[in-house]
Enzyme design. Structure first.
Site, PDB file in Angstrom:
ATOM      1  N   CYS A   1       0.815  -1.221   0.000  1.00 47.25           N
ATOM      2  CA  CYS A   1       0.000   0.000   0.000  1.00 47.25           C
ATOM      3  C   CYS A   1       0.845   1.266   0.000  1.00 47.25           C
ATOM      4  O   CYS A   1       0.797   2.080   0.926  1.00 47.25           O
ATOM      5  CB  CYS A   1      -0.900  -0.011   1.219  1.00 47.25           C
ATOM      6  SG  CYS A   1      -1.776  -1.561   1.335  1.00 47.25           S
ATOM      7  N   GLU A   2       1.680   1.420  -0.996  1.00 43.30           N
ATOM      8  CA  GLU A   2       2.455   2.649  -1.182  1.00 43.30           C
ATOM      9  C   GLU A   2       2.629   2.841  -2.672  1.00 43.30           C
ATOM     10  O   GLU A   2       2.894   1.863  -3.394  1.00 43.30           O
ATOM     11  CB  GLU A   2       3.878   2.524  -0.613  1.00 43.30           C
ATOM     12  CG  GLU A   2       3.951   2.187   0.829  1.00 43.30           C
ATOM     13  CD  GLU A   2       5.336   2.456   1.409  1.00 43.30           C
ATOM     14  OE1 GLU A   2       6.111   3.215   0.814  1.00 43.30           O
ATOM     15  OE2 GLU A   2       5.604   1.877   2.461  1.00 43.30           O
TER      16      GLU A   2
END
Ligand code: LLP
Length: 432
Positions: free
Chosen positions: A354-355
């Site tokens: 999640c980046e």
């Protein structure tokens, strides 16, 4: 890349079809070619043997090739190189244990690094390693104290900082005076004089390493010329320098770089240092293993956005952090080659973390891909698996070594339960 090529439209590692490994091991996984490892090592061995033999200015001792374990410290990789004759450059007590466990004799191990602890120094001296490369006065004093306590004399080189711009990514340049590495070359003569008075220290050599992924010989040459001048000064001062450790740093081709050949590098080293008659050590890492490994992943989904095609794969930045950390380029290829007439269109190849930084490739021309298709990230043998983490509670991916028609898992994929088992609850949370 030696070791990796398409055969009947399917990517092979040596003679093994990559999909067969994927079926057996699951994805993602790292895959290394023993053939490529051996060939890369032999290229160095031959180039240096030739350069130093044909050099008529004196050097006769064989050049020691101390593989920098930090690039890929898997025991099977280290052992494969060790069996070819490689020594080891280690930067921690852990790496020293790995080198020894892989069968590298202590007498072929060099200990580098800017912050060795006393425990690490003690372990290195107890093992009887070839040399400790010292990077500061306090470290020199620590090595001396530990050596005296053990009743031994430590063979050391001072790693000097020659203040040379390696012309590489700033995060992996180490040879400018503003970098934390080494002792300013202009201070070195005085520190050697001090070292020579210490009972636990035998200052036998000079070490230098100016950075990694260098694609030009010039910075190496400038640094080595400065080191050669220092050796002459030291000898004139009565310090018998017999060894040179010239570090690693030779770059590889990830995309379209044209790094110097190993032959050109060896010839330059012999030309600059040969007449000193020193025993020369080099510490290549990337150049031995970088192009001997790939990371194989499976496509999870393909998402067509308004402006982008996103290929979401099951490998992520925690498995191969180089693109996120250095904006590094790794070629991405489909494991099953597309038919010749197939059009490529741009795609972003991304992982599930999640980046936004979890992006392997931006707008790369790729053929159509679907869920479960395999892709390979090329040139991932160096600084890939070793820099992996379990971010997002993603277990470290397995490593596979291929040799000819054989392959074996050389690090297995841990179960999530193993990750959790290393953690424990404090008593106040451990009620139920
Ligand atoms: N010797 C010393 C003292 C080093 O610090 C290094 C690498 C080497 C040898 C090996 O250098 P090589 O031949 O592999 O260039 N993680 C970065 C690279 C860091 C290099 C650190 N030192 C990357 O992924 O590009």
């Amino acid at each position: 890349m030696i070791g990796f090529s398409y055969c009947d439209g399917v990517l092979h590692a040596d003679q093994v079809a990559v999909p067969a490994i994927a079926a057996s091991v699951g994805t993602p996984f790292y895959c290394y070619s023993a053939t490529a490892l051996r060939q890369n090592y032999q290229a160095f061995a031959l180039a240096f043997a030739t350069a130093f033999k044909t050099n008529d200015r004196g050097a006769t001792a064989p050049v020691g090739i101390c593989y920098a374990l930090k690039a890929n410290s898997n025991l099977a990789v280290v052992k494969t190189l060790g069996m070819q004759g490689a020594g080891a450059d280690v930067v921690s007590g852990g790496e020293m244990q790995r080198a020894l466990a892989a069968g590298i004799p202590a007498g072929r191990i060099v200990f580098s690094g800017v912050g060795k602890t006393r425990d690490e120094i003690a372990a290195a001296l107890s093992a009887g390693i070839h040399q400790i490369n010292v990077e500061s006065i306090p470290e020199l004093q620590a090595v001396n104290a530990v050596a005296v306590a053990q009743g031994v004399t430590a063979p050391i080189a001072l790693r000097v900082n020659p203040d040379v711009d390696a012309q590489t990514h700033h995060k992996i340049a180490t040879g400018k005076k503003e970098n934390k590495f080494g002792i300013d070359i202009d201070l070195a003569a005085a520190i050697y004089a001090e070292a020579a008075t210490l009972p636990g220290i035998d200052p036998v050599g000079v070490a230098v390493h100016i950075g990694s992924q260098l694609t030009s010989l010039q910075p190496f040459q400038t640094a080595f010329e400065r080191v050669a001048a220092l050796v002459r000064t030291l000898r004139a001062n009565g310090i018998a320098i017999a060894r040179l450790d010239l570090g690693g740093g030779l770059g590889i081709c990830y995309r379209d770089e044209e790094p110097p050949s190993v032959d050109a590098y060896a010839t330059m080293v012999a030309a600059v240092t040969g007449e000193l008659g020193c025993q020369v050590t080099i510490e290549p890492g990337r150049a031995l293993v970088g192009n001997a490994g790939v990371l194989v992943a499976a496509v999870i989904y393909v998402k067509h956005g308004l402006s982008r095609r996103f290929v979401i794969v099951d490998a992520a930045m925690n498995d191969l952090i180089r693109p996120a950390l250095y904006d590094a380029y790794h070629r991405v290829i489909p494991v099953r080659q597309a038919a010749e007439a197939t059009d490529t269109t741009p795609a972003d190849v991304v992982g599930p973390v999640c980046e936004s930084g979890d992006t392997f490739a931006v707008q790369r021309p790729l053929p159509p891909l679907e869920s479960e298709d395999l892709v390979a990230f090329m040139s991932a043998g160096a600084y890939g698996a070793v820099m992996a983490s379990t971010y997002n509670t993603r277990p470290l991916v397995p490593e596979v070594l291929v040799d000819g028609t054989d392959f074996a898992i050389v690090r297995r994929r841990p179960a999530i339960a193993e990750l959790l088992a290393a953690e424990s609850l404090p008593p106040w949370l451990d009620h139920n």
